[in-house]
Design an enzyme around this catalytic site. Sequence first.
Site, short mmCIF file in Angstrom:
data_model
loop_
_atom_site.label_atom_id
_atom_site.label_comp_id
_atom_site.label_asym_id
_atom_site.label_seq_id
_atom_site.Cartn_x
_atom_site.Cartn_y
_atom_site.Cartn_z
N GLN A 1 0.84 -1.18 0.05
CA GLN A 1 0.01 0.08 -0.02
C GLN A 1 0.82 1.42 -0.06
O GLN A 1 0.71 2.06 -0.72
CB GLN A 1 -0.87 -0.05 1.33
CG GLN A 1 -1.82 -1.14 1.23
CD GLN A 1 -2.68 -1.37 2.81
OE1 GLN A 1 -3.92 -1.34 2.60
NE2 GLN A 1 -2.01 -1.43 3.42
N SER B 1 -12.70 2.99 2.57
CA SER B 1 -11.96 1.70 2.26
C SER B 1 -12.36 0.53 3.31
O SER B 1 -12.09 0.19 4.28
CB SER B 1 -10.51 1.84 2.61
OG SER B 1 -9.79 2.35 1.28
N TRP C 1 -5.25 -0.84 -3.19
CA TRP C 1 -4.54 0.34 -3.08
C TRP C 1 -3.71 0.48 -4.43
O TRP C 1 -3.49 1.51 -5.01
CB TRP C 1 -3.93 0.56 -1.82
CG TRP C 1 -4.71 1.16 -0.82
CD1 TRP C 1 -5.53 0.27 0.10
CD2 TRP C 1 -5.10 2.46 -0.37
NE1 TRP C 1 -6.39 1.18 0.93
CE2 TRP C 1 -6.04 2.40 0.63
CE3 TRP C 1 -4.33 3.43 -0.63
CZ2 TRP C 1 -6.59 3.39 1.26
CZ3 TRP C 1 -4.99 4.70 -0.08
CH2 TRP C 1 -5.69 4.79 0.87
N LYS D 1 -12.98 1.89 12.74
CA LYS D 1 -11.70 1.25 11.88
C LYS D 1 -11.46 2.17 10.79
O LYS D 1 -10.23 2.39 10.44
CB LYS D 1 -12.30 -0.26 11.42
CG LYS D 1 -11.08 -0.69 10.42
CD LYS D 1 -11.35 -2.28 9.85
CE LYS D 1 -12.33 -1.79 8.64
NZ LYS D 1 -11.58 -1.22 7.51
N PHE E 1 -7.68 3.93 10.40
CA PHE E 1 -7.11 3.09 9.28
C PHE E 1 -6.57 4.57 8.31
O PHE E 1 -5.84 4.76 7.73
CB PHE E 1 -7.81 2.23 8.10
CG PHE E 1 -7.38 1.78 7.22
CD1 PHE E 1 -6.24 1.25 7.01
CD2 PHE E 1 -7.81 2.43 5.74
CE1 PHE E 1 -5.62 0.99 5.78
CE2 PHE E 1 -7.34 2.17 4.63
CZ PHE E 1 -6.09 1.08 4.78
N PRO F 1 -6.24 -0.42 13.53
CA PRO F 1 -7.56 -0.70 12.44
C PRO F 1 -7.92 -2.25 12.65
O PRO F 1 -7.28 -2.89 11.89
CB PRO F 1 -6.86 -0.39 11.16
CG PRO F 1 -5.61 0.45 11.56
CD PRO F 1 -5.18 -0.15 12.90
N ASP G 1 -9.29 -4.92 11.33
CA ASP G 1 -10.07 -5.48 10.32
C ASP G 1 -10.36 -7.12 10.40
O ASP G 1 -9.76 -7.67 11.38
CB ASP G 1 -9.39 -5.04 8.95
CG ASP G 1 -8.23 -5.88 8.79
OD1 ASP G 1 -7.52 -6.25 9.85
OD2 ASP G 1 -7.52 -5.57 7.57
N ASP H 1 0.15 -2.71 14.03
CA ASP H 1 -0.70 -3.06 12.72
C ASP H 1 0.22 -3.53 11.48
O ASP H 1 0.01 -4.40 10.97
CB ASP H 1 -1.55 -2.06 12.43
CG ASP H 1 -2.46 -2.50 11.20
OD1 ASP H 1 -3.36 -3.38 11.51
OD2 ASP H 1 -2.30 -1.67 10.31
N TRP I 1 -0.24 -6.95 10.26
CA TRP I 1 -1.00 -7.14 9.12
C TRP I 1 -0.20 -7.53 7.87
O TRP I 1 -0.66 -8.23 6.82
CB TRP I 1 -1.70 -5.47 8.81
CG TRP I 1 -2.87 -5.69 7.89
CD1 TRP I 1 -4.17 -5.94 8.14
CD2 TRP I 1 -2.63 -5.35 6.28
NE1 TRP I 1 -4.97 -5.65 7.03
CE2 TRP I 1 -4.28 -5.49 5.82
CE3 TRP I 1 -1.74 -4.91 5.73
CZ2 TRP I 1 -4.49 -5.16 4.69
CZ3 TRP I 1 -2.11 -4.49 4.41
CH2 TRP I 1 -3.58 -4.91 3.72
#
Length: 261
Positions: free
Chosen positions: A49, A77, A88, A163, A167, A193, A195, A223, A227
């Site tokens: 991203q 998003s 992204w 979130k 984010f 965030p 998710d 994160d 992530w």
Amino acid sequence: MGEKYDNRPSGNGEVFTPRDKQSTFLRLREILSQFTLEDALKLETYDRQYRALEKLFNSLGNGELFLKLVLVNALLSYQLPMKGEDYWETFAEFFSKGKDLTGFEEFLKLYNNRFLSGKLKRLKKVLKSVEGLSPEKLDHFCKNPEGLLKYLSESLKQPPNAKTLVFAVKMFLYACRIAGKETAVAPFEMEIPLDVRLKRIADDYKFWKSLAREVGIPPLHLDVIVWTTMGGNKKFFQSIEDKELREKLLRLKKVLSDLTR
């Protein structure tokens, strides 16, 4: 020994037993304690991203538009029809072709069209909140992510732990770094965030905030470690030039895979 957890329902009503949650917490604390905030900030630059945003910034040559595009897209998003990394990259490619904020309706219809009517309504609110931000205000928010979160929470009438809001702050800080702005580190008080990917580990803000404090990395930066590792493939790990960081990530990948079986 770290924080103990009870068996009260998590955010989506799921119940963890104390042993399950505490065991997960301790395994993650052990492996994530090997990482530093500097590791997290370095890893951000390898996030697909982040790299998509670099390409967008280089094609635009307009820092103000770039920051606003990123903020608007992040706030939209949710319920994506593809993986976040792919989304992204698609966003960066689309807006690299001379599009400005007026291109979002077309973009949503083409690439983010699940629950489209709701997203088009949200787009109007988001544009109203973002379009009028001055270059000075954008620069201020780069240095003051808490202020950005407060502004978004008030203008969009959402709780600050929503979130999409946290984010949006994360992606905005990416954009600030790419644009060469003075950029703050997110505070420990800001939520992760949470998710679908992270919920496979724990659907519990308290879990993640406690973990962040114990390993010394703010949730918004923790994160990126968890992530990107969960979503990373062989090519992603091979792209990490720092051998020590790459080896730590591969060990983390094994732990995360064990926890999500």
